[in-house]
Design a protein around this motif. Structure first.
Motif, mmCIF file in Angstrom:
data_model
loop_
_atom_site.group_PDB
_atom_site.id
_atom_site.type_symbol
_atom_site.label_atom_id
_atom_site.label_comp_id
_atom_site.label_asym_id
_atom_site.label_seq_id
_atom_site.Cartn_x
_atom_site.Cartn_y
_atom_site.Cartn_z
ATOM 1 N N GLY A 54 0.803 -1.262 -0.213
ATOM 2 C CA GLY A 54 0.282 0.027 0.143
ATOM 3 C C GLY A 54 0.962 1.263 -0.101
ATOM 4 N N LEU A 55 0.140 2.445 0.261
ATOM 5 C CA LEU A 55 0.921 3.731 0.306
ATOM 6 C C LEU A 55 1.204 3.923 1.759
ATOM 7 N N VAL A 56 2.333 4.454 2.109
ATOM 8 C CA VAL A 56 2.635 4.785 3.299
ATOM 9 C C VAL A 56 3.705 5.960 3.404
ATOM 10 N N GLN A 57 3.497 6.815 4.262
ATOM 11 C CA GLN A 57 4.555 8.071 4.156
ATOM 12 C C GLN A 57 5.868 7.385 4.890
ATOM 13 N N ALA A 58 6.815 8.356 4.567
ATOM 14 C CA ALA A 58 8.371 7.834 4.924
ATOM 15 C C ALA A 58 8.508 8.036 6.493
ATOM 16 N N GLY A 59 9.104 6.928 7.016
ATOM 17 C CA GLY A 59 9.378 6.709 8.467
ATOM 18 C C GLY A 59 8.009 6.024 8.886
ATOM 19 N N GLY A 60 7.310 5.455 8.109
ATOM 20 C CA GLY A 60 6.105 4.624 8.477
ATOM 21 C C GLY A 60 6.355 3.080 8.397
ATOM 22 N N SER A 61 5.695 2.364 8.754
ATOM 23 C CA SER A 61 5.420 0.992 8.769
ATOM 24 C C SER A 61 4.608 0.226 7.944
ATOM 25 N N LEU A 62 4.967 -1.065 7.484
ATOM 26 C CA LEU A 62 4.022 -1.807 6.742
ATOM 27 C C LEU A 62 4.462 -3.271 7.132
ATOM 28 N N ARG A 63 3.330 -4.103 7.228
ATOM 29 C CA ARG A 63 3.565 -5.567 7.031
ATOM 30 C C ARG A 63 3.199 -6.176 5.942
ATOM 31 N N LEU A 64 4.147 -6.984 5.310
ATOM 32 C CA LEU A 64 3.440 -8.037 4.140
ATOM 33 C C LEU A 64 3.376 -9.254 4.776
ATOM 34 N N SER A 65 2.163 -9.952 4.078
ATOM 35 C CA SER A 65 2.082 -11.536 4.265
ATOM 36 C C SER A 65 2.234 -12.067 3.097
ATOM 37 N N CYS A 66 2.567 -13.432 3.040
ATOM 38 C CA CYS A 66 2.510 -14.249 2.153
ATOM 39 C C CYS A 66 2.109 -15.650 2.421
ATOM 40 N N ALA A 67 0.875 -16.324 2.171
ATOM 41 C CA ALA A 67 0.260 -17.395 2.371
ATOM 42 C C ALA A 67 0.675 -18.445 1.384
ATOM 43 N N ALA A 68 0.995 -19.582 1.861
ATOM 44 C CA ALA A 68 1.443 -20.510 0.582
ATOM 45 C C ALA A 68 0.414 -21.628 0.816
ATOM 46 N N SER A 69 0.437 -22.248 -0.347
ATOM 47 C CA SER A 69 -0.425 -23.395 -0.491
ATOM 48 C C SER A 69 0.127 -24.423 -1.645
ATOM 49 N N GLY A 70 -0.079 -25.584 -1.314
ATOM 50 C CA GLY A 70 0.353 -26.437 -2.411
ATOM 51 C C GLY A 70 1.778 -27.009 -2.244
ATOM 52 N N LEU A 71 2.164 -26.729 -1.039
ATOM 53 C CA LEU A 71 3.631 -27.222 -0.858
ATOM 54 C C LEU A 71 3.784 -27.547 0.412
ATOM 55 N N THR A 72 4.853 -28.312 0.868
ATOM 56 C CA THR A 72 4.862 -28.397 2.308
ATOM 57 C C THR A 72 5.721 -27.117 2.768
ATOM 58 N N PHE A 73 4.913 -26.327 3.435
ATOM 59 C CA PHE A 73 5.475 -25.301 3.721
ATOM 60 C C PHE A 73 6.839 -25.032 4.678
ATOM 61 N N SER A 74 6.595 -26.025 5.703
ATOM 62 C CA SER A 74 7.766 -26.467 6.798
ATOM 63 C C SER A 74 9.267 -26.915 5.974
ATOM 64 N N ASN A 75 8.890 -27.260 4.890
ATOM 65 C CA ASN A 75 10.278 -27.892 4.328
ATOM 66 C C ASN A 75 11.125 -26.611 3.483
ATOM 67 N N TYR A 76 10.447 -25.648 3.238
ATOM 68 C CA TYR A 76 11.128 -24.491 2.534
ATOM 69 C C TYR A 76 11.780 -23.416 2.963
ATOM 70 N N ASN A 77 12.903 -22.950 2.616
ATOM 71 C CA ASN A 77 13.203 -21.515 2.847
ATOM 72 C C ASN A 77 12.482 -20.753 2.264
ATOM 73 N N MET A 78 11.971 -19.403 2.677
ATOM 74 C CA MET A 78 11.119 -18.520 2.194
ATOM 75 C C MET A 78 11.719 -17.236 2.266
ATOM 76 N N GLY A 79 11.446 -16.495 1.054
ATOM 77 C CA GLY A 79 12.001 -15.127 0.864
ATOM 78 C C GLY A 79 11.080 -13.946 0.277
ATOM 79 N N TRP A 80 11.741 -12.724 0.555
ATOM 80 C CA TRP A 80 10.931 -11.637 -0.112
ATOM 81 C C TRP A 80 11.933 -11.120 -1.087
ATOM 82 N N PHE A 81 11.356 -10.702 -2.341
ATOM 83 C CA PHE A 81 12.305 -9.688 -3.243
ATOM 84 C C PHE A 81 11.556 -8.471 -3.372
ATOM 85 N N TYR A 82 12.495 -7.287 -3.840
ATOM 86 C CA TYR A 82 11.780 -6.284 -4.445
ATOM 87 C C TYR A 82 12.286 -5.915 -5.819
ATOM 88 N N GLN A 83 11.487 -5.066 -6.451
ATOM 89 C CA GLN A 83 11.863 -4.770 -7.826
ATOM 90 C C GLN A 83 11.445 -3.417 -8.015
#
Length: 120
Positions: free
Chosen positions: A9-38
């Motif tokens: 979303g839109l946030v002012q400089a100095g602010g905070s956000l929390r991103l979430s990523c819900a996974a399905s179709g895989l054994t989640f606890s077997n995978y490393n997870m990451g966030w990328f930005y572009q």
């Protein structure tokens, strides 16, 4: 496999956000997870990664001390808490799942992106 990112979303400089990523179709606890930005006109880069157990983490130098990656294996969800945001953090953020070492994070699966816009 589906990785559903949300929380951007839109946030002012100095602010905070929390991103979430819900996974399905895989054994989640077997995978490393990451966030990328572009950012516009730039290549996709790793922001943070977390091991399958949640014990080990890895951060880009630009976000160390400001961003925190975490996961809840019971909920098949990975989070990215982003604090002290600045305009240079403006980007589309993608979550990803990977085998192997968390320090050498090569995605096997990608989610769709979520846009984070930081206004100065």
């Amino acid at each position: 496999v589906q990785l559903q990112a949300s929380g951007g979303g839109l946030v002012q400089a100095g602010g905070s956000l929390r991103l979430s990523c819900a996974a399905s179709g895989l054994t989640f606890s077997n995978y490393n997870m990451g966030w990328f930005y572009q950012a516009p006109g730039k290549k996709r880069e790793l922001v943070a990664a977390i091991s399958s157990s949640g014990i080990s983490t890895n951060y880009a130098d630009s976000v160390k001390g400001r961003f925190t990656i975490s996961r809840d294996n019971a909920k098949n969800t990975v989070y990215l808490q982003m604090d002290s945001l600045d305009a240079e953090d403006t980007a589309v953020y993608y979550c990803a799942a990977a085998w192997g070492q968390v320090t050498l994070f090569v995605p096997n699966y990608w989610g769709q992106g979520t846009l984070v816009t930081v206004s100065s």
